[in-house]
Design an enzyme around this catalytic site. Structure first.
Site, PDB file in Angstrom:
ATOM      1  N   SER A 175      24.742-109.425 -19.746  1.00 15.17           N
ATOM      2  CA  SER A 175      24.082-109.679 -20.658  1.00 15.17           C
ATOM      3  C   SER A 175      23.615-108.122 -21.442  1.00 15.17           C
ATOM      4  O   SER A 175      24.726-107.516 -21.721  1.00 15.17           O
ATOM      5  CB  SER A 175      22.470-110.222 -19.998  1.00 15.17           C
ATOM      6  N   ASP A 219      21.944-120.189 -24.510  1.00 14.55           N
ATOM      7  CA  ASP A 219      21.126-118.697 -24.405  1.00 14.55           C
ATOM      8  C   ASP A 219      20.287-118.352 -24.942  1.00 14.55           C
ATOM      9  O   ASP A 219      20.883-118.458 -26.229  1.00 14.55           O
ATOM     10  CB  ASP A 219      22.358-118.216 -24.348  1.00 14.55           C
ATOM     11  N   HIS A 271      20.946-118.122 -20.430  1.00 17.15           N
ATOM     12  CA  HIS A 271      21.453-117.217 -19.938  1.00 17.15           C
ATOM     13  C   HIS A 271      21.461-116.411 -18.374  1.00 17.15           C
ATOM     14  O   HIS A 271      22.242-115.578 -18.064  1.00 17.15           O
ATOM     15  CB  HIS A 271      20.191-116.147 -19.802  1.00 17.15           C
TER      16      HIS A 271
END
Length: 688
Positions: free
Chosen positions: A535, A620, A655
């Protein structure tokens, strides 16, 4: 040279002009908000096919690693039960099952175990499943749960009658998953998401048995730089509507005995003021940075600041992270010199005791303590060599007992591993903390493969935690290190401030300098250095491989935020407007140029890059799939080496990757096999 050719993305030059600066994006077409464009999906599947083919020589290793990770898990594991309102609650796994059972047991002799929810049953027809909230009504008769079946963090709320076992027909879609019951158990509050940005921005009240279309809007946040979250106070008297941006917060109150009342503001937001509140025994307790960036704790009767009584003042080198209230005690979670600390205070703020620790690098945290009348305080402990351990502390005597240490099956012995705490000087002289671990009998100065992990954003501290899956690397000779770079909050609020907005470059240079410092200390073979992050940590990886590609043999970037400038200019996608205080607002020309100077996608240039494995998920909601897809396409068109460049796009997840306690290890096994294969061979061509 391997004969398998990678997919080459078609180039369709797209002009992006801002502040008179034109950027040509040849892969802008890979953005598909609907996630249904056949050309895009075909390209992603081609990348997956290429990755699978290139990693085929590691299939046996991946299976071995996966099985090792699974075999370390206790097949019938269960959580430590906690007590609340006449019941003991726990989650429990059955052998070979991916998801837990959620159960409760009435606190009376011979009471039967009551199944609240079977995660395996709920996930039976879907590729992804995540349980958010599971909230029991004050009457103990109703359960509301939030479930994500797509991996977009859009939770569906369902309601179950615990007396009959029946699920109600009414379901509430597109929520954050938060649920807070009214005091009379007649209904509950929840949070709806904006359908386009997925920003949580509205609080609604649902009456049991009513049509959700008739639900009542309680509060709507108009400023799209704020995120909304709900909870109940420790006293259970108030609904707390918490609004937070990066640098300011605001809390609204609503009495849970009056669910149709209008919320009132505790203390109005102001730029730079962050605070959080709780309520117990007729007092509010406020954690606030009004008197200093490391936060103080106050007792109050309302939001009138002039009347707040300071219980714990601001300290220059100690960050107050959290607190929990008991009938006759107060526990605080603090951070000093990069490490966490738990202390017991009385309700006037006087210290009673500090909880002792044993390891040089560790993490402590407040545990599950739902009952303020409990005579015991629960907390968690872990280190790089100690599995997650749950303790109960007798509040009166200070006596400690272990409730559970997470089992690690097999021949694991903590004493076989060594953890260290280092300090490395960054290029500007700043001392950066590092936590590392290795297996003692595998350690050879200057000869071990080294994996450096980093994040460095949002003020989130990366603590030295235990992971049983990591043993598969350590047992094969890897040294694992966490670079606590600026942008986190390991050394207090200033550590975060030095790694955000116009200081963001510090995060990247810290990581590079830490890598060099670890090697200079004898930990690791300079020719076998790896890096990983996810991320915002994937942004870190993207910047680092542009700036210092020669330092790393291989890099794993997970759901990487790499098209930073384009995303921060696009208010239609999730996160953007709430992120201006983190990365800066590129509508300002100076900020625009600064972000562009490190944005990984924008800074790709013709040069040799490390071997790269890029991991993402089609669904995501935090980092859109097209960022890593575009990044890989542009890297492939520009890099001058024949190193591996692999995109692994999970077409079913988002995610957080795969769901399920075992399936989760499939991704880790792939990442580890990628690095182990590189570490064990002298690779000069695009093959493993």
């Amino acid at each position: 040279m391997n004969s398998i050719l990678p997919p080459i993305a078609t180039q369709h030059p797209h002009s992006l002009i801002y502040h008179g600066d034109e950027r040509i994006d040849p892969y802008y077409w890979l953005r598909d908000d609907s996630r249904s464009n056949p050309e895009v999906l075909d390209y992603l599947q081609a990348e997956n096919g290429y990755t699978e083919a290139m990693l085929r020589p590691t299939e046996a290793l991946q299976k071995t690693l996966y099985q090792e990770m699974v075999d370390r898990q206790l097949p019938d594991d269960s959580s430590v039960p906690y007590y609340l309102k006449g019941y003991w609650y726990r989650s429990r796994y059955l052998p070979e099952q991916e998801y837990p059972l959620y159960e409760r047991l009435a606190a009376r002799p011979d009471a039967p175990t009551e199944l609240l929810l079977d995660g395996n049953q709920r996930a039976a027809e879907v590729d992804f499943y995540d349980l958010g909230a599971l909230e029991i009504s004050p009457s103990n008769h109703w359960m509301a749960c939030g479930e994500d079946f797509v991996s977009r963090r859009q939770y569906q709320i369902s309601i179950r009658n615990l007396q009959t076992g029946d699920w109600l027909a009414d379901k509430i879609e597109n929520t954050s998953g938060d649920v807070v019951w009214s005091a009379d158990s007649a209904g509950f509050f929840y949070v709806r998401l904006d359908t386009e940005t997925l920003l949580p921005y509205q609080v609604w009240y649902h009456t049991l048995g009513a049509d959700p279309a008739q639900d009542r809007l309680v509060y709507e946040e108009a400023d799209n730089t704020y995120y909304l979250h709900i909870s109940h106070s420790r006293s259970e008297e108030y609904l707390l509507i918490s609004l937070s941006s990066t640098l300011s917060t605001e809390v609204h109150l609503l009495p849970l005995k009056m669910p149709h009342a209008t919320p009132t503001v505790f203390l109005a937001r102001r730029r730079g003021h962050e605070y959080g509140i709780d309520h117990f025994q007729q007092h509010f307790y406020v954690r606030s940075n009004r008197d200093g960036r490391n936060f103080a704790l106050y007792q109050a009767t309302d939001g009138a600041e002039q009347h707040w009584q300071c219980l714990l003042p601001v300290r220059e080198h100690t960050l107050l992270q959290d607190f929990v209230l008991f009938r006759n005690a107060l526990f605080v979670e603090e951070r000093e010199d990069g490490l966490t600390r738990l202390r017991q205070l009385d309700l006037q703020g006087t210290e009673v005791r500090t909880i002792a620790v044993d390891d040089p690098a560790y993490v402590l945290w407040l545990g599950t303590n739902p009952d303020p009348d409990n005579p015991e305080f629960r907390y968690g402990y872990a280190s790089l060599t100690t599995p997650t351990t749950h303790y109960a502390l007798d509040i009166a005597s200070g006596e400690r007992k272990m409730l559970k240490r997470q089992p690690v099956l097999g021949d694991f012995k903590p004493e076989d591993y060594q953890s260290q705490r280092l300090w490395v000087a960054a290029r500007d002289g700043t001392q950066v903390p590092v936590s590392l671990v290795y297996r003692k009998d595998q350690y050879q100065p200057g000869q071990n493969p080294l994996l450096v992990y980093g994040y460095g954003a949002y003020g989130l501290s990366e603590d030295p935690y235990f992971a049983s899956s990591r043993l598969s690397l350590l047992d094969r000779g890897f040294i694992f290190a966490i670079a606590h770079v600026r942008g986190g909050e390991e050394l207090g609020r200033h550590w975060y401030e030095q790694g955000r907005q116009l200081h963001k470059m510090n995060s990247f240079t810290d990581f590079i300098d830490v890598t060099d410092g670890i090697l200079a200390s004898g930990y690791g073979d300079p020719q076998r250095v790896f890096a990983t992050g996810g991320s915002a940590g994937g942004l870190l990886m993207g910047a680092v491989v542009n700036m210092a590609p020669e330092r790393y043999l291989g890099v794993v970037a997970v759901v990487p935020f790499v098209d930073t400038l384009t995303s921060m200019l696009d208010e239609s996608i999730p996160l953007t407007t709430g992120e201006y205080d983190e990365w800066g607002d590129p509508r300002d020309p100076a900020v625009y140029q600064y972000i562009k100077s490190y944005s990984p996608y924008d800074q790709i240039k013709p040069q040799a890059y490390p071997h790269l494995l890029v991991v993402s998920g089609l669904h995501d909601s935090q980092v859109q799939y097209w960022e890593p897809a575009k990044w890989v396409a542009k890297l492939r068109a520009n890099k001058t080496d024949d190193h591996l460049l692999l995109l692994s796009m999970d077409m079913d997840t988002g995610h957080g990757g795969k769901s399920g306690r075992y399936r989760y290890f499939l991704d880790i096994a792939q990442e580890y096999a990628f690095m182990l294969a590189l570490a064990d061979t002298s690779i000069n061509s695009a093959s493993i």
